[in-house]
Design a protein around this motif. Structure first.
Motif, mmCIF file in Angstrom:
data_model
loop_
_atom_site.group_PDB
_atom_site.id
_atom_site.type_symbol
_atom_site.label_atom_id
_atom_site.label_comp_id
_atom_site.label_asym_id
_atom_site.label_seq_id
_atom_site.Cartn_x
_atom_site.Cartn_y
_atom_site.Cartn_z
ATOM 1 N N UNK A 1 11.096 13.351 -19.873
ATOM 2 C CA UNK A 1 11.619 12.880 -18.594
ATOM 3 C C UNK A 1 10.471 12.452 -17.690
ATOM 4 N N UNK A 2 10.802 11.965 -16.512
ATOM 5 C CA UNK A 2 9.797 11.444 -15.589
ATOM 6 C C UNK A 2 8.795 12.516 -15.178
ATOM 7 N N UNK A 3 9.283 13.743 -14.978
ATOM 8 C CA UNK A 3 8.392 14.840 -14.575
ATOM 9 C C UNK A 3 7.338 15.102 -15.641
ATOM 10 N N UNK A 4 7.760 15.101 -16.878
ATOM 11 C CA UNK A 4 6.828 15.340 -17.986
ATOM 12 C C UNK A 4 5.814 14.209 -18.103
ATOM 13 N N UNK A 5 6.278 12.986 -17.916
ATOM 14 C CA UNK A 5 5.371 11.845 -17.986
ATOM 15 C C UNK A 5 4.340 11.905 -16.866
ATOM 16 N N UNK A 6 4.777 12.294 -15.681
ATOM 17 C CA UNK A 6 3.874 12.381 -14.542
ATOM 18 C C UNK A 6 2.872 13.518 -14.704
ATOM 19 N N UNK A 7 3.253 14.568 -15.418
ATOM 20 C CA UNK A 7 2.321 15.655 -15.700
ATOM 21 C C UNK A 7 1.290 15.240 -16.742
ATOM 22 N N UNK A 8 1.722 14.404 -17.678
ATOM 23 C CA UNK A 8 0.854 14.013 -18.781
ATOM 24 C C UNK A 8 -0.206 12.996 -18.374
ATOM 25 N N UNK A 9 0.181 12.030 -17.574
ATOM 26 C CA UNK A 9 -0.713 10.895 -17.301
ATOM 27 C C UNK A 9 -2.055 11.302 -16.675
ATOM 28 N N UNK A 10 -2.100 12.218 -15.705
ATOM 29 C CA UNK A 10 -3.412 12.588 -15.141
ATOM 30 C C UNK A 10 -4.316 13.330 -16.119
ATOM 31 N N UNK A 11 -3.757 13.850 -17.192
ATOM 32 C CA UNK A 11 -4.552 14.590 -18.172
ATOM 33 C C UNK A 11 -5.266 13.671 -19.147
ATOM 34 N N UNK A 12 -4.921 12.386 -19.127
ATOM 35 C CA UNK A 12 -5.577 11.419 -20.005
ATOM 36 C C UNK A 12 -6.983 11.130 -19.492
ATOM 37 N N UNK A 13 -7.965 11.441 -20.301
ATOM 38 C CA UNK A 13 -9.361 11.244 -19.922
ATOM 39 C C UNK A 13 -10.100 10.534 -21.054
ATOM 40 N N UNK A 14 -11.364 10.269 -20.843
ATOM 41 C CA UNK A 14 -12.154 9.594 -21.880
ATOM 42 C C UNK A 14 -12.248 10.480 -23.111
ATOM 43 N N UNK A 15 -12.314 9.849 -24.270
ATOM 44 C CA UNK A 15 -12.422 10.586 -25.522
ATOM 45 C C UNK A 15 -13.882 10.901 -25.837
ATOM 46 N N UNK A 16 -14.082 12.058 -26.426
ATOM 47 C CA UNK A 16 -15.424 12.463 -26.859
ATOM 48 C C UNK A 16 -15.304 12.962 -28.294
#
Length: 216
Positions: free
Chosen positions: A101-116
């Motif tokens: 749902x939208x809440x889950x998507x909004x929680x996920x997006x800020x956690x996307x960071x550069x890969x190492x």
């Protein structure tokens, strides 16, 4: 950052620096997180392998804790430079396909960071990844379909809709449910996701740049 434990086969193809980072991608949409933030994201910890399907280079990723998979098919050499974007695109659109749902998507997006990237691998996670690779190969053979004609997001969702065993753990893990819990949401295994043989239209996927503009 998000740590990716790459197989030697994949690591040999990646144009990473000494610290394991890919070159900056000027064409990619900006991340929501702070630039230069080297702290590990809550999403950190994946295994990744370069697999060959019908003579096409593809990457299969599996999250260490949840066993949630991502499938990125038909990659060329320039695509490997843009693997940060491909990871983000695959993750958000696979969430969409599992019914987030939208809440889950909004929680996920800020956690996307550069890969190492590094080459520290766990045999248990590699076992899950190898099983999923075999499932994709069987699906392509059984359905007599070309890898470029399947939906990578629905394929990953289909792979996630099953229990996975973890060495040293009695109970099985359902990747969809486990990823939902990681993101602070409740989402049950769907037990019936079908892989779709045709690539989705633009109306069925998320464009990251547009999504981030709408969220700001």
């Amino acid at each position: 950052m998000i740590k990716i434990h790459a197989t030697k086969k994949l690591a040999a193809k990646l144009p990473v620096d000494e610290q394991g980072f890919l070159p900056p991608d000027k064409n990619a949409p900006p991340l929501s997180g702070k630039e230069g933030d080297i702290k590990e994201s809550a999403l950190s910890g994946w295994h990744a392998n370069l697999i060959t399907l019908q003579r096409r280079n593809c990457i299969l990723l599996v999250h260490d804790v949840t066993r949630f998979p991502l499938f990125i098919p038909c990659l060329t050499k320039p695509d490997l430079v843009r693997l940060d974007w491909h990871f983000q695109d695959a993750f958000m659109n696979t969430l969409l396909k599992i019914g987030a749902d939208q809440t889950m998507m909004e929680c996920a997006e800020p956690l996307l960071q550069v890969l190492c990237f590094d080459t520290d691998c766990n045999r248990s996670v590699q076992g899950t990844m190898n099983q999923m690779k075999g499932d994709i190969e069987h699906m392509l053979w059984f359905d007599n379909v070309k890898v470029e004609d399947i939906s990578p997001y629905r394929t990953a969702a289909w792979l996630a809709d099953r229990p996975c065993t973890i060495k040293g753990q009695k109970e099985c893990v359902w990747p969809i449910q486990a990823m939902g819990e990681l993101l602070g949401s409740s989402i049950a295994p769907m037990q019936g996701i079908k892989h779709k043989q045709t690539v989705e239209s633009s109306a069925e996927i998320i464009e990251l740049s547009q999504y981030r503009n709408q969220s700001n």
